[in-house]
Design an enzyme around this catalytic site. Structure first.
Site, PDB file in Angstrom:
ATOM      1  N   ARG A   1      -7.391   5.920  -2.419  1.00 41.91           N
ATOM      2  CA  ARG A   1      -8.038   5.927  -1.105  1.00 41.91           C
ATOM      3  C   ARG A   1      -9.072   7.042  -1.029  1.00 41.91           C
ATOM      4  NH1 ARG A   1      -5.574   2.280  -2.028  1.00 41.91           N
ATOM      5  NH2 ARG A   1      -3.968   1.174  -0.855  1.00 41.91           N
TER       6      ARG A   1
ATOM      7  N   SER B   1      -2.943   0.923   7.976  1.00 38.92           N
ATOM      8  CA  SER B   1      -2.038   1.966   7.480  1.00 38.92           C
ATOM      9  C   SER B   1      -2.539   3.333   7.926  1.00 38.92           C
ATOM     10  CB  SER B   1      -1.951   1.914   5.952  1.00 38.92           C
ATOM     11  OG  SER B   1      -1.376   0.699   5.537  1.00 38.92           O
TER      12      SER B   1
ATOM     13  N   GLU C   1      -4.419   8.733   6.666  1.00 36.40           N
ATOM     14  CA  GLU C   1      -5.546   8.097   6.001  1.00 36.40           C
ATOM     15  C   GLU C   1      -6.695   7.966   6.987  1.00 36.40           C
ATOM     16  OE1 GLU C   1      -6.424   3.799   3.783  1.00 36.40           O
ATOM     17  OE2 GLU C   1      -4.377   4.503   4.067  1.00 36.40           O
TER      18      GLU C   1
END
Length: 300
Positions: free
Chosen positions: A158, A210, A296
């Site tokens: 990520r 998420s 995130e």
């Protein structure tokens, strides 16, 4: 281009936070993007996609920039170039309909093509870096175009060079993906059904997908946890580390009943509500498992 003043960003962030931007500009060509950057040099600019990885915490007293470029074209039989404003899932749907495969496991991930390269989105064992060949960008200062190879993007979990060393310095304008002829409709449908079964639908329930990244821990820590929780899912990775799905560590939080990695805006939540809940979840996981988990989502 489209220019709007004092505009609500409610339609431009999937969390559904109603904040305002002093100026919102949508461009439809590289020339228009270059013009905007030149005319507003030195001002606070935030380039957004679908707003699926953002949490606006207050009104944005700057310029929100969004791409209206949303086309894709085949370079050859194994590479397709997509403009930054095209929704990633729309691209995958087009490729699937044309009997091309390689990206189907990224189906239904919210966000646009430009963000796929910045965030290195991923799901079900596939990350954007696995299918990205190169990334076209524009330098915010010099207004020159630059092409980054896959290696130059420094992709990680990520992560990419555009989130750290070059954050805010380049705007991704298009991405070239590697694909190949092949039937992918069955796999795409299975991925879509799986995601729909456990994740909130974008546009129906406010969320950023998420919220937390999966943690990576040393083997020693993983073995310690496995002794306590033999059924713990775990995946060895390079560097003598182990990835532990954050959804497992968040099992008691009941953030989103079907996927505890997700924090949702269930009832007109304020940014402060979401931040406080995220902090509480992180602290609980740290106390119980001794694992640090990090958002995130970007707080703006």
């Amino acid at each position: 281009m489209t220019i709007k003043e004092n505009i609500s960003l409610l339609p431009y962030n999937t969390f559904g936070i109603d904040v305002k931007a002093r100026l919102f500009i949508e461009y439809y060509s590289l020339d228009e993007l270059r013009q905007v950057l030149k005319e507003h040099k030195g001002e606070q600019i935030l380039h957004i996609g679908q707003g699926s990885n953002l949490l606006f915490t207050r009104d944005f007293n700057g310029i929100i920039l969004h791409s209206g470029m949303a086309r894709a074209r085949f370079i050859d039989d194994e590479t397709v170039e997509a403009q930054n404003g095209l929704r990633l899932d729309d691209l995958i749907a087009q490729l699937t309909d044309m009997a091309y495969c390689g990206m189907e496991k990224l189906s239904l991930i919210p966000g646009e093509v430009g963000a796929s390269a910045v965030q290195n989105v991923g799901a079900y064992g596939v990350e954007a870096k696995d299918v990205i060949e190169r990334v076209y960008t524009m330098d915010v200062e010099t207004l020159e175009e630059r092409v980054f190879t896959n290696e130059e993007c420094k992709f990680g979990y990520r992560d990419s060079i555009f989130k750290h060393e070059l954050k805010g310095k380049y705007i991704v304008t298009s991405v070239v993906y590697k694909v190949k002829p092949g039937e992918a409709s069955k796999t795409r449908e299975e991925i879509i059904q799986t995601r729909m079964a456990k994740l909130p639908t974008v546009g129906e329930v406010g969320s950023a997908g998420s919220f937390f990244m999966n943690p990576f821990v040393p083997e020693e820590k993983a073995n310690e946890l496995l002794a306590q929780y033999p059924d713990m899912p775990h995946f060895p990775v390079e560097g003598e580390r182990v990835k532990i799905p954050a959804a497992w560590t968040l099992g008691g939080a009941q953030v989103w009943p079907k996927q505890p990695l997700v924090i949702v805006n269930a009832n007109n939540a304020t940014p402060e509500d979401i931040i406080a809940l995220a902090a509480q979840v992180s602290a609980s996981v740290k106390e119980k498992f001794g694992i640090d988990i990090h958002p995130e989502v970007n707080y703006i």
